[in-house]
Structures are given as C-alpha cells and as structure tokens.
Design a protein around this motif. Structure first.
Motif, mmCIF file in Angstrom:
data_model
loop_
_atom_site.group_PDB
_atom_site.id
_atom_site.type_symbol
_atom_site.label_atom_id
_atom_site.label_comp_id
_atom_site.label_asym_id
_atom_site.label_seq_id
_atom_site.Cartn_x
_atom_site.Cartn_y
_atom_site.Cartn_z
ATOM 1 N N ARG A 121 -52.098 26.956 25.119
ATOM 2 C CA ARG A 121 -50.970 27.481 25.902
ATOM 3 C C ARG A 121 -49.659 26.809 25.491
ATOM 4 O O ARG A 121 -48.606 27.443 25.478
ATOM 5 C CB ARG A 121 -51.217 27.276 27.387
ATOM 6 C CG ARG A 121 -52.248 28.208 27.955
ATOM 7 C CD ARG A 121 -52.440 27.954 29.441
ATOM 8 N NE ARG A 121 -53.449 28.836 29.973
ATOM 9 C CZ ARG A 121 -54.387 28.459 30.833
ATOM 10 N NH1 ARG A 121 -54.423 27.221 31.286
ATOM 11 N NH2 ARG A 121 -55.269 29.330 31.259
ATOM 12 N N LYS A 176 -43.194 34.532 25.135
ATOM 13 C CA LYS A 176 -43.228 35.953 25.489
ATOM 14 C C LYS A 176 -44.627 36.371 25.947
ATOM 15 O O LYS A 176 -44.781 37.404 26.564
ATOM 16 C CB LYS A 176 -42.746 36.828 24.332
ATOM 17 C CG LYS A 176 -43.691 36.915 23.154
ATOM 18 C CD LYS A 176 -43.133 37.817 22.080
ATOM 19 C CE LYS A 176 -44.110 37.934 20.920
ATOM 20 N NZ LYS A 176 -43.593 38.777 19.861
ATOM 21 N N PHE A 177 -45.637 35.550 25.648
ATOM 22 C CA PHE A 177 -46.995 35.840 26.103
ATOM 23 C C PHE A 177 -47.208 35.258 27.485
ATOM 24 O O PHE A 177 -46.752 34.158 27.801
ATOM 25 C CB PHE A 177 -48.038 35.282 25.120
ATOM 26 C CG PHE A 177 -47.983 35.937 23.779
ATOM 27 C CD1 PHE A 177 -48.308 37.278 23.627
ATOM 28 C CD2 PHE A 177 -47.584 35.220 22.654
ATOM 29 C CE1 PHE A 177 -48.240 37.896 22.387
ATOM 30 C CE2 PHE A 177 -47.521 35.825 21.414
ATOM 31 C CZ PHE A 177 -47.850 37.166 21.290
ATOM 32 N N GLU A 178 -47.905 35.990 28.306
ATOM 33 C CA GLU A 178 -48.099 35.627 29.707
ATOM 34 C C GLU A 178 -48.811 34.286 29.894
ATOM 35 O O GLU A 178 -48.531 33.554 30.836
ATOM 36 C CB GLU A 178 -48.903 36.740 30.390
ATOM 37 C CG GLU A 178 -48.834 36.713 31.886
ATOM 38 C CD GLU A 178 -49.485 37.955 32.464
ATOM 39 O OE1 GLU A 178 -50.450 37.782 33.222
ATOM 40 O OE2 GLU A 178 -49.044 39.067 32.144
ATOM 41 N N ASP A 179 -49.743 33.953 29.014
ATOM 42 C CA ASP A 179 -50.541 32.731 29.168
ATOM 43 C C ASP A 179 -49.812 31.456 28.734
ATOM 44 O O ASP A 179 -50.317 30.363 28.964
ATOM 45 C CB ASP A 179 -51.837 32.833 28.357
ATOM 46 C CG ASP A 179 -52.910 33.619 29.091
ATOM 47 O OD1 ASP A 179 -52.677 33.973 30.261
ATOM 48 O OD2 ASP A 179 -53.967 33.855 28.498
#
Length: 155
Positions: free
Chosen positions: A41, A47-50
């Motif tokens: 993470r 930009k990625f949710e995780d």
C-alpha cells in the motif's frame, strides 16, 4: 534502476516502490514493522483506492506542521539526521534577509552566534549540535554580506 531514472522519481510512492525493488518487501517489513500488504500500500499510486500514506508522506506532513509552528531549527535538525547516512546536510534555498538596519548592527549581530559556537565546542557538545550552531553563524554572516552587497551597490 539507473541513477538517471532515480533522478526522475518525484512522488513518495515511487520512491517507496523503488526501495522495495532494491531491498525487497521483506526488508521493508522489518524496517517498518508492517506486513507485506501494508508495504504494498505504501508503494501504490494514490489514485488507487488501496493506497495509503507512506512514511515519507507522514514525515513530510510532520515537518510542514512543525515549520508552520515556527520550529524551523527542529525541522532542519531532523532532516540533517535523516540525511547523515548519505553524507549530506540541508540548507535554506532562500537568500538571507538582513534583520538589522545598518551594516554595523548586522556585524554586531554575528558576534553572539560565533561566541555560542565557541562555547559549545569548549563544552564538548555533540558534533551535530556544534554543526547546527555553525550553520546559524553562517546564516548570520550571510545576512551581513547581503546587506553589505546592497550598500556597496548603492555607492
């Protein structure tokens, strides 16, 4: 990764990803006491949710908050601590701004900082403490030189 490519890294997550490529996820897990998923993470594009703020982002936020509180010396000390393994030190980018009206006052303003430097050396203070005071002396001298340059150019 070549030095050229490293120079083009600008986002903290990119730097963390590169650290993971060089050291491996297991080593980062040991350093940060976090699991593999959390390390991944830290290395994700936001930009990625995780994705999650990584330690570099958190340190930057801490330093920004401390600077807003006027704790510039502490921020410089912490940054120098982080830069020490690389053999580097930080320095302000801005030109020194004189805080006295006359060159005589600026010259006198240099003296107490130099005396403090000598006092710290005589007291056998830690080299980091002495170096920070030396940098303060240099900043005071730069203020004096900046004012002197302005006066010289007026004549």
């Amino acid at each position: 990764m070549s030095d050229m490519k490293v120079r083009h890294l600008s986002e903290s997550w990119e730097m963390m990803l590169y650290c993971k490529e060089v050291l491996g996820a297991t080593e980062l897990q040991k350093i940060f006491s976090r699991g593999h998923t959390q390390i991944n993470r830290y290395c994700m594009n936001p930009k990625f949710e995780d994705s999650q703020r990584n330690p570099l982002d958190r340190l930057r936020t801490l330093f920004e908050m401390m600077a807003r509180q006027g704790e510039h010396e502490l921020v410089r000390a912490a940054l120098n601590y982080l830069a020490a393994p690389h053999g580097s030190r930080v320095q302000p980018l801005a030109e020194a701004v004189p805080d006295k009206d006359t060159i005589e006052e600026e010259c006198l303003d240099d003296f107490p900082e130099l005396v403090e430097l000598d006092r710290l050396i005589n007291m056998r203070k830690h080299p980091d403490v002495v170096r920070r005071q030396a940098e303060q002396v240099i900043r005071e001298i730069e203020e004096t030189c900046t004012l002197y340059d302005k006066l010289w150019n007026k004549e």
